[in-house]
Scaffold this active site. Sequence first.
Site: not given
Ligand code: DOR
Ligand code: ZN
Length: 447
Positions: A59, A61, A63, A93, A175, A229, A299, A303
């Site tokens: 899991h 991300h 980007r 995503n 999720h 999660h 997860d 950012h």
């Molecule tokens: O805190 C999170 N950020 N939870 C998620 O499910 C998505 C993730 C994100 O893509 O920033």
């Molecule tokens: Zn996630």
Amino acid sequence: MKKTRIKNATVVLPEGCCRVSVLIEGTRIADIDPAPQIAVDINIDAAGLYLLPGVIDDHVHFREPGLTHKEDLAHATRACAKGGVTTFFDMPNTYPTTTTGDLLEEKLALAADRSLVNYGFYIGATRDNLQQLRSVHRTPGIKLFIGSSTGDLLVDEQDALEQIFAATQLPLCGHCEDERTVRRNMARFARTDHVADHSQIRDEQAALIAVQRAMDLAVRHRHRFHVAHVSTGAEADLLPAARPWLTGEVCPHHLLLNVDDYPRLGTRAQINPALKTEADNRRLWEALREDHIQLVATDHAPHTLEEKNRPYPESPSGLPAVENSLALMLTQVHEGRCTLEQVVHWMCEAPARVWDVRNKGAIVRGFDADLVLVDLYKRAEVRDAEQETRCRWSPWHGTILTGWPLRTWVRGQEVYCEGRFNPSRVDREVLFDHPLGGYWGRTTLAG
Ligand code: DOR
Ligand code: ZN
């Protein structure tokens, strides 16, 4: 084919820890405890160190494409190699969202070019991409957002959910935070600028309602569903009742951080699902030990600090974690919370089983040589400035962890050695043996 022998390490095998040599030949583990007279190209004396299967983080991300100012495959997978993560499964995503076979293949092509470690990409479910979900193969499974988070992949209508569970074959993961509950709570905290209210908005009830909904669908449709999660003890208590259809995962931040950390961490601790209480931390540990939750994943959701420093609620949810997750969990071994074998089960073997991963997740003859050599006693402080992740910060900044990866091999090729990275030249796409039966169905680890 090139041969490497790693000798004198304590090796974490499926049957337990054992002081044996491991022979790597090409991309595979050729032998455990090979005859000492076998000639090799590289001999590594790893006395005093531990050899583990590489971590499979199911899991993350990363980007790419579309949000590469936060993270990209080059930075994220260097972070993986440094952290002992040899395989990642990335969430849909991104921009564009990964909701068609073509977009999935584009991501696979990007990763073939840029990833240092093994990769897999989920396909995201929408209200109207059922045909795509039915026709893709090169994926661990389908990601569902039952409840919204970052991005716009929410599938909340019962009809659409019933169809996805009824008409697809791939394993699902989701999720789970109930959209209506979150919205209702949001209205109550409409004028809040306190990040701690995030945990009141995305509360236990929101998680529980959505998990119950997924559970009902999984059991009725006899369709595997992996709860991403898990953040509350209440959810963890529900999971065993839906065996063998449900499995669960927990993140280091939900095991180790809670609402009392907001004053110290501020929006760095803002994530979805939100942090819960210290009692939840305890119950999640118990659930993990009792196999009510099967695995640990990060997860990893970076950012930039600039984005995170906006006043709540404009600050985005998510935190980076892949380069520290193994060290965090090894530190827990020293704290007496778990054993080394449990860490390997939760972070390597269990994710391989949940997603029907071919030839990974354990140190077994014939499996891919995805390995990490660990100094279990090395102490080092996590520092923002030293992070490989593109966003260059960590919620664990300033924390001393004990137990760090020194060297990492991906399919037999050493990609990381004490601060240095080597580009990878082997094929790193993960293969899946769907439907092998998942965590509860697969009972042996034979090649
Ligand atoms: O805190 C999170 N950020 N939870 C998620 O499910 C998505 C993730 C994100 O893509 O920033
Ligand atoms: Zn996630």
